[in-house]
Design an enzyme around this catalytic site. Structure first.
Site, PDB file in Angstrom:
ATOM      1  N   ASP A  59       0.838  -1.290  -0.072  1.00  0.00           N
ATOM      2  CA  ASP A  59      -0.068   0.169   0.104  1.00  0.00           C
ATOM      3  C   ASP A  59       0.958   1.191  -0.080  1.00  0.00           C
ATOM      4  O   ASP A  59       1.694   1.367   0.967  1.00  0.00           O
ATOM      5  CB  ASP A  59      -0.864  -0.088   1.383  1.00  0.00           C
ATOM      6  CG  ASP A  59      -1.821   1.263   1.378  1.00  0.00           C
ATOM      7  OD1 ASP A  59      -1.624   2.223   0.673  1.00  0.00           O
ATOM      8  OD2 ASP A  59      -2.555   1.161   2.255  1.00  0.00           O
ATOM      9  N   ILE A  60       0.752   2.152  -1.192  1.00  0.00           N
ATOM     10  CA  ILE A  60       1.742   3.252  -1.030  1.00  0.00           C
ATOM     11  C   ILE A  60       1.617   4.421  -0.121  1.00  0.00           C
ATOM     12  O   ILE A  60       2.646   5.127   0.364  1.00  0.00           O
ATOM     13  CB  ILE A  60       1.538   3.803  -2.594  1.00  0.00           C
ATOM     14  CG1 ILE A  60       2.714   4.495  -3.091  1.00  0.00           C
ATOM     15  CG2 ILE A  60       0.377   4.669  -2.645  1.00  0.00           C
ATOM     16  CD1 ILE A  60       2.909   5.084  -4.465  1.00  0.00           C
ATOM     17  N   ASP A  88      -5.944   6.877  -5.292  1.00  0.00           N
ATOM     18  CA  ASP A  88      -6.578   8.362  -5.282  1.00  0.00           C
ATOM     19  C   ASP A  88      -7.051   8.411  -3.861  1.00  0.00           C
ATOM     20  O   ASP A  88      -6.829   9.098  -2.990  1.00  0.00           O
ATOM     21  CB  ASP A  88      -7.299   8.760  -6.217  1.00  0.00           C
ATOM     22  CG  ASP A  88      -7.305  10.206  -6.225  1.00  0.00           C
ATOM     23  OD1 ASP A  88      -6.364  11.004  -5.439  1.00  0.00           O
ATOM     24  OD2 ASP A  88      -7.817  10.969  -7.185  1.00  0.00           O
ATOM     25  N   GLY A 135      -5.596   0.479 -12.999  1.00  0.00           N
ATOM     26  CA  GLY A 135      -6.861   0.015 -12.399  1.00  0.00           C
ATOM     27  C   GLY A 135      -7.919   0.714 -13.090  1.00  0.00           C
ATOM     28  O   GLY A 135      -8.413   0.019 -14.072  1.00  0.00           O
TER      29      GLY A 135
HETATM   30  N1  AR6 Z   1      -1.466   1.406  -3.070  1.00  0.00           N
HETATM   31  C1  AR6 Z   1      -0.910   1.153  -4.241  1.00  0.00           C
HETATM   32  N2  AR6 Z   1      -1.400   0.881  -5.271  1.00  0.00           N
HETATM   33  C2  AR6 Z   1      -2.635   0.855  -5.170  1.00  0.00           C
HETATM   34  C3  AR6 Z   1      -3.485   1.279  -4.119  1.00  0.00           C
HETATM   35  C4  AR6 Z   1      -2.748   1.497  -3.011  1.00  0.00           C
HETATM   36  N3  AR6 Z   1      -3.331   1.818  -1.890  1.00  0.00           N
HETATM   37  N4  AR6 Z   1      -4.903   1.317  -4.400  1.00  0.00           N
HETATM   38  C5  AR6 Z   1      -4.689   0.798  -5.628  1.00  0.00           C
HETATM   39  N5  AR6 Z   1      -3.780   0.642  -6.106  1.00  0.00           N
HETATM   40  P1  AR6 Z   1      -6.469   3.445  -9.702  1.00  0.00           P
HETATM   41  P2  AR6 Z   1      -6.062   4.634 -12.455  1.00  0.00           P
HETATM   42  C6  AR6 Z   1      -3.414   0.264  -7.494  1.00  0.00           C
HETATM   43  O1  AR6 Z   1      -7.766   2.769 -10.110  1.00  0.00           O
HETATM   44  O2  AR6 Z   1      -6.200   3.530 -13.043  1.00  0.00           O
HETATM   45  C7  AR6 Z   1      -9.310   7.248  -9.305  1.00  0.00           C
HETATM   46  O3  AR6 Z   1     -10.956   7.245  -9.057  1.00  0.00           O
HETATM   47  C8  AR6 Z   1      -4.309  -0.459  -8.441  1.00  0.00           C
HETATM   48  O4  AR6 Z   1      -4.227  -1.844  -7.987  1.00  0.00           O
HETATM   49  O5  AR6 Z   1      -5.947   3.891  -8.396  1.00  0.00           O
HETATM   50  O6  AR6 Z   1      -4.872   5.604 -12.873  1.00  0.00           O
HETATM   51  C9  AR6 Z   1      -8.742   8.649  -9.901  1.00  0.00           C
HETATM   52  O7  AR6 Z   1      -9.645   9.671  -9.084  1.00  0.00           O
HETATM   53  C10 AR6 Z   1      -3.894  -0.202  -9.525  1.00  0.00           C
HETATM   54  O8  AR6 Z   1      -2.902  -0.860 -10.032  1.00  0.00           O
HETATM   55  O9  AR6 Z   1      -6.036   4.316 -10.862  1.00  0.00           O
HETATM   56  C11 AR6 Z   1      -9.011   8.693 -11.115  1.00  0.00           C
HETATM   57  O10 AR6 Z   1     -10.327   8.920 -11.475  1.00  0.00           O
HETATM   58  C12 AR6 Z   1      -3.168   1.153  -9.672  1.00  0.00           C
HETATM   59  O11 AR6 Z   1      -3.218   1.582  -8.258  1.00  0.00           O
HETATM   60  C13 AR6 Z   1      -8.818   7.054 -11.439  1.00  0.00           C
HETATM   61  O12 AR6 Z   1      -9.251   6.202 -10.157  1.00  0.00           O
HETATM   62  C14 AR6 Z   1      -3.962   2.342 -10.399  1.00  0.00           C
HETATM   63  O13 AR6 Z   1      -5.170   2.063 -10.280  1.00  0.00           O
HETATM   64  C15 AR6 Z   1      -7.306   6.675 -11.925  1.00  0.00           C
HETATM   65  O14 AR6 Z   1      -7.351   5.547 -12.589  1.00  0.00           O
END
Ligand code: AR6
Length: 186
Positions: free
Chosen positions: A18-19, A42, A131
């Site tokens: 978890d970042i 986010d 994601g």
């Molecule tokens: N720590 C590290 N990585 C994580 C965590 C965490 N706590 N939680 C999720 N991930 P995403 P996107 C990973 O959906 O695709 C938001 O609503 C996850 O498994 O967070 O860039 C924003 O506001 C995935 O591999 O971001 C935007 O609207 C990675 O983070 C939209 O999502 C990115 O997944 C951005 O979508």
């Protein structure tokens, strides 16, 4: 378990986790153009970091009206162990013909520039766009590692360079992809 390689003066590492818990100087957020928070990483960053981060994002919005895809802004990290959060906006995957790859490269480049300008020695990246934005994971990892490696190689010898860049994978699939892709770089 850690997988790492060294490029120029910087160690690149892959970890699963978890970042929000990573005590880096800068953690990068996969935000959206509104900068007002959302789901995924986010949501996790805003929840764990507290309202100070959203306040800072609102101030940036008031000045520049959000953040375009591929660009980045920097705020306090609030209650997080990190010093700063760099918020970058990845592309939504739209089949690949919409410059998604170049836009994703830009996210890594603009985030590194801001982080280095703020003196970051350690920088942690999530797997941007993989994601909710549905970017194919293997392609995203290849772009991330290539963009970061190219950036580090282009740094002048007397320019500041981060000591460590951590690719933080939340899911098992990304972790495996990153370990293999990074392994192939060495
Ligand atoms: N720590 C590290 N990585 C994580 C965590 C965490 N706590 N939680 C999720 N991930 P995403 P996107 C990973 O959906 O695709 C938001 O609503 C996850 O498994 O967070 O860039 C924003 O506001 C995935 O591999 O971001 C935007 O609207 C990675 O983070 C939209 O999502 C990115 O997944 C951005 O979508």
């Amino acid at each position: 378990m850690e997988t790492s390689i060294t490029i120029n003066r910087t160690v690149l590492t892959v970890v699963r986790g978890d970042i929000t818990r990573i005590p880096a100087d800068v953690i990068v957020n996969a935000a959206n153009t509104s900068l007002l928070g959302g789901g995924g990483v986010d949501g996790a960053i805003h929840r764990a970091g507290g309202p100070e981060i959203l306040d800072a994002c609102r101030r940036i919005r008031a000045k520049q009206g959000g953040c375009p895809v591929g660009e980045a802004v920097i705020t306090t990290a609030g209650l997080l162990p990190a010093k700063y959060v760099v918020h970058t906006v990845g592309p939504v995957w739209n089949g690949g013909d919409d410059d998604e790859a170049e836009k994703l490269r830009d996210c890594y480049r603009s985030s590194l520039t801001l982080a280095i300008e703020h003196g970051a020695a350690t920088i942690a990246f999530p797997n941007i766009s993989t994601g909710i934005y549905s970017f194919p994971k293997l392609l995203a990892a290849e772009i991330a590692l290539d963009a970061v490696a190219e950036y580090l190689c282009e740094l002048a010898d007397d320019a500041p360079a981060p000591k460590r860049i951590i690719f933080v994978c939340y899911d098992a699939e990304n972790e495996q992809i990153y370990r293999e892709t990074l392994g192939n770089c060495s």
